[in-house]
Write an enzyme that holds these catalytic residues in place. Structure first.
Site, PDB file in Angstrom:
ATOM      1  N   SER A 192      22.317 -55.454   3.828  1.00  0.00           N
ATOM      2  CA  SER A 192      21.973 -54.525   4.901  1.00  0.00           C
ATOM      3  C   SER A 192      23.093 -54.453   5.935  1.00  0.00           C
ATOM      4  O   SER A 192      23.677 -55.475   6.301  1.00  0.00           O
ATOM      5  CB  SER A 192      20.683 -54.974   5.588  1.00  0.00           C
ATOM      6  OG  SER A 192      20.407 -54.138   6.692  1.00  0.00           O
TER       7      SER A 192
ATOM      8  N   ARG B  41      43.459 -50.604   6.940  1.00  0.00           N
ATOM      9  CA  ARG B  41      43.505 -51.712   5.991  1.00  0.00           C
ATOM     10  C   ARG B  41      42.098 -52.074   5.498  1.00  0.00           C
ATOM     11  O   ARG B  41      41.922 -52.427   4.335  1.00  0.00           O
ATOM     12  CB  ARG B  41      44.206 -52.925   6.600  1.00  0.00           C
ATOM     13  CG  ARG B  41      45.668 -52.715   7.007  1.00  0.00           C
ATOM     14  CD  ARG B  41      46.532 -52.021   5.979  1.00  0.00           C
ATOM     15  NE  ARG B  41      47.927 -51.850   6.404  1.00  0.00           N
ATOM     16  CZ  ARG B  41      48.420 -50.709   6.903  1.00  0.00           C
ATOM     17  NH1 ARG B  41      47.662 -49.642   7.066  1.00  0.00           N
ATOM     18  NH2 ARG B  41      49.694 -50.634   7.231  1.00  0.00           N
TER      19      ARG B  41
ATOM     20  N   GLU C  12      40.957 -49.404   3.113  1.00  0.00           N
ATOM     21  CA  GLU C  12      41.621 -49.651   1.820  1.00  0.00           C
ATOM     22  C   GLU C  12      40.877 -50.717   1.012  1.00  0.00           C
ATOM     23  O   GLU C  12      40.730 -50.607  -0.206  1.00  0.00           O
ATOM     24  CB  GLU C  12      43.059 -50.099   2.113  1.00  0.00           C
ATOM     25  CG  GLU C  12      43.957 -50.238   0.914  1.00  0.00           C
ATOM     26  CD  GLU C  12      45.401 -50.546   1.348  1.00  0.00           C
ATOM     27  OE1 GLU C  12      46.110 -49.651   1.819  1.00  0.00           O
ATOM     28  OE2 GLU C  12      45.803 -51.723   1.246  1.00  0.00           O
TER      29      GLU C  12
END
Lengths: 147, 147, 147, 147, 147, 147, 147, 147, 147, 147
Positions: C114, C88, C91
């Protein structure tokens, strides 16, 4: 012994003995980087270098022969690189090399910087805005042959 | 205009006018490498830089805005690299970086050389054994944060 | 010991002793997330942290040295991720990051957050429509250098 | 119009008109991030949202219908990501997610954070050591069903 | 024990004892499919389920703890799938899912069928033209959140 | 016309005319899913089906011939799938299919469910805990031939 | 025993005993190709076949059960194929299959040749211009179902 | 004209004129399969073949030259193949070729079946259990040279 | 013994005994390259060759049978190649082969150089500008069959 | 003009004029192979070469400049190669290069054959057993630098 076995054992021994690349390099009269490359499996040691390293690191006898062989060079890391230190250089090659190549051809004409007849230098530089790392690659320029 | 369109047009104009990166760099007070990176799409121009480059290269007006945008950085080359000039650097990262990383941690402790707060320098060096290319990367050292 | 061996053994011991990341974190004065990252192999322990963890988890002596080394960071999972929890987030990066990047440049100009000088925070939030997970990343903003 | 055409045109218009995500978000009563996601093609606009955005950005009439469709979600970037801003998050998922997952299961048991019923928040934080970026993901917790 | 070790041992024992998934499912009051998923490593057993399965299959004691852990879900097969049984479903997702998605959005609006809060059912159906297999997936519908 | 051109034009026309898959399916006496598959390019229309669809959607004459050809079936989506609706099914095949295959062989012996002689059914189910989607695949069972 | 173990042991025994596929095939009343496929792990032996092969090849008792299981079919070679014998067939599928498919649809309409209900035949043919190999695939034709 | 342009135009014309591969093959005295391969771009036509095909299909004059060139052979399909007709052959090579190779070496010794000096034959066979497709490959056997 | 085991043991023994490929080649009356290919696993030894090599290298008895088998040819290196020696040839095939193919078709018409009925020759050449390596491939020309 | 445009146009013109690589090579005093490489985009023409080729092939004026640029070398073919002529060489590098490398190191020590300072030669050889193709690569030997 394979070059991979020499690498693994060398790194363990270096760790146990608390040796630095600086010290190993001095022992064979080479830079720390080159010495690390040699033990990681990317160089062909002279007999003297092989014997010195084998003795300092207390490697088995046949490490000498292994260090003197021309090795098949395979990466000692997954690829594409996952370690942030390595990835940043991968990113530089991925993104900026075509621009650098363009400037290089302006200076040198068509050809390449050899990665075989090449040396590497690494320095720590203190700067008002914080510590910086300076790394240089110095390679023979090769022009394409016409025939 | 997209950054890719600015790149393509800039390179064509630079070619037609016979300009060098050296000259373009001088015009904006930056190094040839940085100037090439800017036009290849890997930097954010100040308004002054954008205007100067647009004027010298006779780009359309909206190139100014395009050059001042923070671009999505995509490679301007196939990947893995096929050009021998670029591949040699890819080979260096693939094979030698773990050894270099090891030496770097000896000097700096855990962390990385930033590829953002970084500059690049390229030089031609004449040597008895032939011409050599010298390229250096100078980046801020960043240490991992604990929390 | 390699960092992978430390990870495997630590996780087994933590399991057997019924320890939580919360408890391990408290023992070294760090957050549960950072503590997990350390044992998974993504941090460099101070001598004190290494000794405390080694003692609580009853690891062998040389785990101390291993935990204090700057490790080569490799994923402890297949890639692309197959676990639904991890996928997830993959994604999210795959689909939404360009939109997020666009908003970020509006706030910060060109540069990056960073992933080295960065901390992570994880919370459980109860909501009328059901339990929610809240995760935050807090990293130093780095601007691209001109040269 | 396809969602890709809506995206390209929206971004150009936003640029020409000098609008910010902040302003567009206010116009439809949503956050800047969600508004950017909507125009990048990752959300389904209500009729009101679609009309407002189409009018502010002076998009053609059929953008309204396009914005109201449930789109096939494809990345608007190459993959794996090449842009340093995006790559840093990819690196976080690649390296640190298994450790985070482990801590999350300690808090929640087995399950996942939904990437569908989820919101995102982005903030700029000033800190003595420099500017920092803070990004948070807030998603519904879903437990695996037994059957 | 790792989940992979539990899987391998469970399958061997099930084979030796001539047990069916039907029988194992009945023993824990779950469907044959869910029971198989549990032992293949894709579910978190309750203490009761774990104990029953461990006892029937004569697994070692620590299988109980392993079965109760939230596992990192990795495929127990090569990918893309090479087995013809599995490949046919891969083909269905590859070719027909966009058409199915289109019909689903007509019924439900934008969103997804959860693969977490989901159950699976498998039946054998006799038909004049030969035996047929009927497989169904039943999952919670999730709508995208606006914010 | 290629099948891809038929797909693109059909979807645009369906959108403009506000037709549903339900309605198109009724017009040719087929289910909404099969009708969508046909227009997406994954079926061979009879002359009657081809003419009816061409007429309702006001496609050019040669769409009839195109719809009646046996097409080369290529995905109408990127792969691996990026859309969350589709990915969830990919995840099911990736993770759970070996367990399902195991149960299927218990019922049927060695063989496969055909993805050619197969039908698909999609339903919306209201449940106290919220809306659910129910999808079923019904395919001929094929046994391996001995020779 | 796994199917892979059965394969490895069978091949070693066949070699040691100097048996041919021809002879093994005769022993179970099947063709040499099918017999090889069975031992390589791509078929489900009847009890009689399993017992005969186990006895001739002097395999351990549990090879019988293993040979009678419906196996997960995985390739027994790297992929894409590197062996020249195998690659030539890969090349045929890569280059010529779309043309063959086109001719096949002229003969059969839309559908496929089953690779499940299929037999294979291999012959050596002497020809004035040298020896030739003749290989044939004979599979059931399957038409796509409408629904 | 490129070979790809010849292919696309030929297929369109063949479709419009309602010609079959059977008929085209007869016109040049070759098999339907070879004729299809020629027009798909996988053969070098003689002048007579090129002229006949160009005339029947009413292609432009320079198709003659294009058909007579030795082409760079590239697939006219995505890869790995997605069409079920083609995939089934890919599956055969993936799974069964090592077993077939083993039997072939028993008949022929070490070597390969040439995919250059090779012909292909395709037949429809009626069988009580339904229609079957029979496809044969006939290639010169090549032995490895010693030196 | 597998061919891989023969390779590994042969190379170790050759190293220990200080034998060269030149010497091993002479012992069996073949070139050094062919001899290396044989031991690396890419040839089928005659009984005499197998016995001679097994005896010189003091391999176990069953190496004879292994050397006489037709092997499945798999690379003895990672791929794409990482070793600079090998990569340079990969680069030649990647970049220059289409140009070479074009010139070859001018000389030979459509067809290929066989990599089966082929020999390889390697020489060291001294040149005023430095040492050069000369490598030649000599293979039978095969023309495509018409049918 | 880009190098790709020069390639496409040159090949078309060469075809129309019925010129051979032999003839083009003679016109610039280079070998047919080098001449083909130049026009395919893998060399930097001198002004004289560029003018001669542009004039013979009747290319537009700016082809001269394009031919004189140092090009970014990208393959003019898909990769891995699909054409049988090219694939056979790919197969040679894939399978036999480690053995060749081993023999080369015996002759030369550690290092590589340069693919930059290299020439290529192609010959047709008539042999009692049929026509053969002989191709040779002649490159400078480079030894690794120590530092």
């Amino acid at each position: 012994m394979t070059r991979e076995e020499v690498r693994d054992l060398s790194l363990r021994r270096k760790d146990e003995k608390g040796l630095t690349w600086e010290e190993l390099g001095k022992a064979i009269g080479k830079s720390p980087i080159y010495t690390a490359m040699l033990l990681y499996g990317y160089g062909q040691a002279t007999e003297e270098e092989a014997k010195t390293l084998t003795s300092i690191l207390e490697l088995p006898e046949d490490a000498i022969k292994a260090l003197m062989r021309a090795a098949y060079r395979t990466p000692s890391q997954p690829w594409p690189p996952t370690d942030p230190f390595v990835y940043r250089f991968y990113e530089i090659v991925l993104l900026y090399m075509p621009a650098i190549k363009d400037v290089a051809h302006e200076l040198f004409g068509d050809g390449i910087m050899s990665a075989i007849d090449m040396s590497i230098d690494l320095k720590k530089v203190e700067d008002p805005s914080g510590t910086r790392m300076l790394i240089s690659f110095n390679g023979k320029w090769l022009s394409y042959r016409k025939f």
